[in-house]
Design a protein around this motif. Structure first.
Motif, PDB file in Angstrom:
ATOM      1  N   UNK A 166      29.525  27.350  87.774  1.00  0.00           N
ATOM      2  CA  UNK A 166      29.713  28.796  87.904  1.00  0.00           C
ATOM      3  C   UNK A 166      31.151  29.107  88.287  1.00  0.00           C
ATOM      4  N   UNK A 167      31.671  28.312  89.230  1.00  0.00           N
ATOM      5  CA  UNK A 167      33.042  28.536  89.690  1.00  0.00           C
ATOM      6  C   UNK A 167      34.025  28.436  88.527  1.00  0.00           C
ATOM      7  N   UNK A 169      33.600  29.202  85.615  1.00  0.00           N
ATOM      8  CA  UNK A 169      33.470  30.324  84.683  1.00  0.00           C
ATOM      9  C   UNK A 169      34.106  31.598  85.249  1.00  0.00           C
ATOM     10  N   UNK A 170      34.532  31.534  86.519  1.00  0.00           N
ATOM     11  CA  UNK A 170      35.168  32.722  87.094  1.00  0.00           C
ATOM     12  C   UNK A 170      36.637  32.754  86.697  1.00  0.00           C
ATOM     13  N   UNK A 171      37.274  33.884  86.998  1.00  0.00           N
ATOM     14  CA  UNK A 171      38.697  34.011  86.679  1.00  0.00           C
ATOM     15  C   UNK A 171      39.504  32.954  87.432  1.00  0.00           C
ATOM     16  N   UNK A 172      39.118  32.743  88.691  1.00  0.00           N
ATOM     17  CA  UNK A 172      39.811  31.743  89.497  1.00  0.00           C
ATOM     18  C   UNK A 172      39.632  30.357  88.875  1.00  0.00           C
ATOM     19  N   UNK A 174      39.085  29.747  85.736  1.00  0.00           N
ATOM     20  CA  UNK A 174      39.901  29.721  84.517  1.00  0.00           C
ATOM     21  C   UNK A 174      41.340  29.359  84.848  1.00  0.00           C
TER      22      UNK A 174
END
Lengths: 316, 257
Positions: A166-167, A169-172, A174
């Motif tokens: 999940x992490x 997939x976040x902007x961070x 990325x």
């Protein structure tokens, strides 16, 4: 029977190291940072967890989570040394690893003798039959402690995997991927790639410490030398996992890494069966790692050849 | 507006390989200008771009963006105002991430990269329309990794990514040099289109004299850290490739090769 017991033991160990391997996956695969401080943060997590449980009486599960932060801080130091002071990746890892040898030793001094506490793997079968009913309860009631340990570990590892997935997939997440992929792009997006490196290495070492904490829970003991060879072990797990399983489409990289860690641990345990004296263990270990890398190289060239043929047939 | 004021750049100061590239160099780009910069190797074109972007520090002098001194701003902070397309097609994108992920990265430039999901599905249509404006069929390949694309396609995506969010300047660093003639032509036309559409201020370094003559509102020629030719407005429209080639030859003879 010995073979069976070895397999069970290997599974338990492998799932424990899967958390470590997932951490190293972040630093090695995503950030392209061969981080040696893992060798120090693994026992750091173990000793922190043990001290928290034995000295402060903190519940095991919370102690495992808290030890994550110990690794996080140590990892941040590695990242800072590299980013802020331009020390090479390998050296900043070695510096932190060396420093942690003393830190863990000092923390070990707090543990003068053995004590009694509940680990996350302690349980009573009555509690379990309370949760499950009918056939499952009958099955679980008979199951011995080993299976339950594997089940608990499995839940833990899958939780970590899902969080990492999940992490990423976040902007961070990325940005973390972009930092490992192309630092220049991160700069041209107006962000300092150093920040993301520090964050990534901190997270990786957090998971390494967590793995160490699990390890001391698993064997109900803390061993100061448990960190040696963990970098190689984790790297081997990551490389095996990615090499063997990533080619299968529906398997995510993180799952592949977990499977890699389990397979590697199983192989290590079977080697003990072969070499009962344990003299040639490290040699066999190294040979096995080399064979896997060679095998990986061969299959890579094989698939490359065949995918080219396939492309010619289908495309254009 | 971008100004380089009395900029000096000395490479390897204090050593036998000391090289003074710029000595009191002055250069001004007004808003809305599209400057093509030509010059032989080592004339300081790329160094100038690096100085503007903060990739290399100046030895002396000031770099002003809209009148503000940006000398102390680190590279990554300057890129909040500047978009840059590099010569190497892989420099402007993430090869191991998909087109969609790359587009989302570029789309979020200037915003916070927090813990919200990286890809906003509501923006997918926007990305598709942006990609289809390239005319390369990339809008159907959102889930393809950038590394699987050809150099020309990657460069087109880089250009799109660099200009996706509002920027003050577009820096083009020989961005067609690594492409085959036909692809280079396509990318160059795209560049011109994007610059005109978004009304960008652009500086383009190129070795292709024809591009320098055909495109842009101003033409600058550099040699040994000096500007030796600066044509704008109507003068620029009348410049022919042969004129520039003549000057090039003269410089080369002076250099002795």
């Amino acid at each position: 029977m010995l073979f069976f017991a070895t397999t069970i033991d290997g599974l338990q160990m492998g799932l424990c190291f899967a958390v470590l391997a997932l951490g190293v996956y972040i630093s090695y695969s995503i950030l392209d940072f061969p981080d040696l401080s893992v060798d120090g943060t693994f026992p750091l997590g173990g000793v922190c967890c043990t001290v928290l449980m034995l000295k402060l009486g903190i519940p095991a599960l919370i102690a495992v989570f808290l030890s994550f932060f110990a690794g996080l801080i140590a990892g941040a130091v590695t990242g800072m040394l590299h980013v802020k002071f331009n020390i090479s990746k390998l050296l900043s890892g070695i510096i932190v690893m060396t420093a942690l040898l003393s830190v863990t030793l000092a923390l070990t001094k707090l543990l003068t003798k053995t004590g009694f506490t509940t680990t996350i793997f302690s349980f009573r079968s009555e509690n379990l039959t309370g949760i499950f009913s009918g056939k499952t309860a009958a099955l679980l009631g008979n199951a011995n402690r080993d299976y339950m340990i594997i089940l608990i570990e499995l839940i833990f590892v899958i939780a970590v995997k899902v969080i990492i997935d999940l992490f990423l997939k976040t902007k961070l997440g990325y940005m973390l991927k972009a930092t490992g992929d192309n630092e220049m792009l991160v700069a041209s997006l107006g962000k300092d790639n150093g920040t993301y490196k520090i964050l990534g290495i901190a997270l990786a070492n957090g998971f390494s410490a967590m793995s160490g904490a699990l390890y001391s829970n698993l064997y109900s003991q803390y061993d100061n030398s448990s960190g040696s060879g963990k970098v190689v072990m984790a790297l081997a797990s990551v490389i095996i996992g990615i090499a063997v399983f990533s080619k299968i489409r529906f398997i995510a990289d993180t799952t592949a890494v977990i499977l890699g860690a389990v397979i590697y641990s199983l192989c290590l345990n079977y080697l003990v069966l072969v070499d009962t004296n344990g003299i040639y263990l490290k040699l066999l270990n190294a040979v096995m790692f080399a064979l896997i890398l060679i095998f990986n190289e061969k299959t890579a060239s094989f698939t490359a050849k065949h995918s080219k043929l396939k492309r010619g047939k289908n495309k254009c | 507006m971008l100004e380089l004021k009395n900029v000096s750049k000395i490479y390897n100061p204090g050593t036998v390989t000391e090289l003074c590239l710029f000595d009191n160099f002055n250069f001004t780009v007004k808003g809305g200008e599209f400057v093509s910069v030509v010059g032989s190797n080592g004339s300081g074109k790329t160094s100038m771009l690096n100085i503007i972007c903060g990739s290399i520090p100046v030895s002396d002098g000031r770099v002003l963006i809209d009148g503000k001194n940006v000398n102390t701003l680190p590279e990554f902070k300057r890129y909040r105002m500047i978009g840059r397309v590099y010569q190497n097609p892989s420099a402007g994108t993430c090869p191991n991430m998909t087109i969609l992920e790359n587009m989302s990265l570029a789309d979020n430039k200037g915003k916070r990269f927090g813990l919200s999901f990286g890809v906003n599905n509501a923006r997918k249509e926007f990305y598709r329309s942006q990609l289809s404006s390239l005319g390369l069929g990339l809008e159907d390949k959102l889930d393809v990794k950038l590394g699987a694309l050809s150099g020309g396609q990657r460069q087109a995506v880089s250009l799109l990514m660099a200009t996706m969010t509002p920027i003050d300047f577009l820096i083009l660093d020989e961005h067609t040099a690594a492409l085959d003639p036909k692809t280079a032509e396509i990318i160059m036309e795209l560049t011109d289109k994007v610059i005109k559409e978004k009304n960008l201020t652009a500086i383009m370094v190129t070795h292709n004299l024809r591009y320098a003559v055909e495109y842009g509102t101003r033409l600058v020629m550099m040699d040994k850290g000096n500007i030796i030719l600066d044509k704008q407005g109507e003068e620029k429209q009348n410049v022919k490739v042969d004129d520039i080639l003549d000057i090039f030859n003269k410089i080369s003879i002076e250099c002795g090769n």
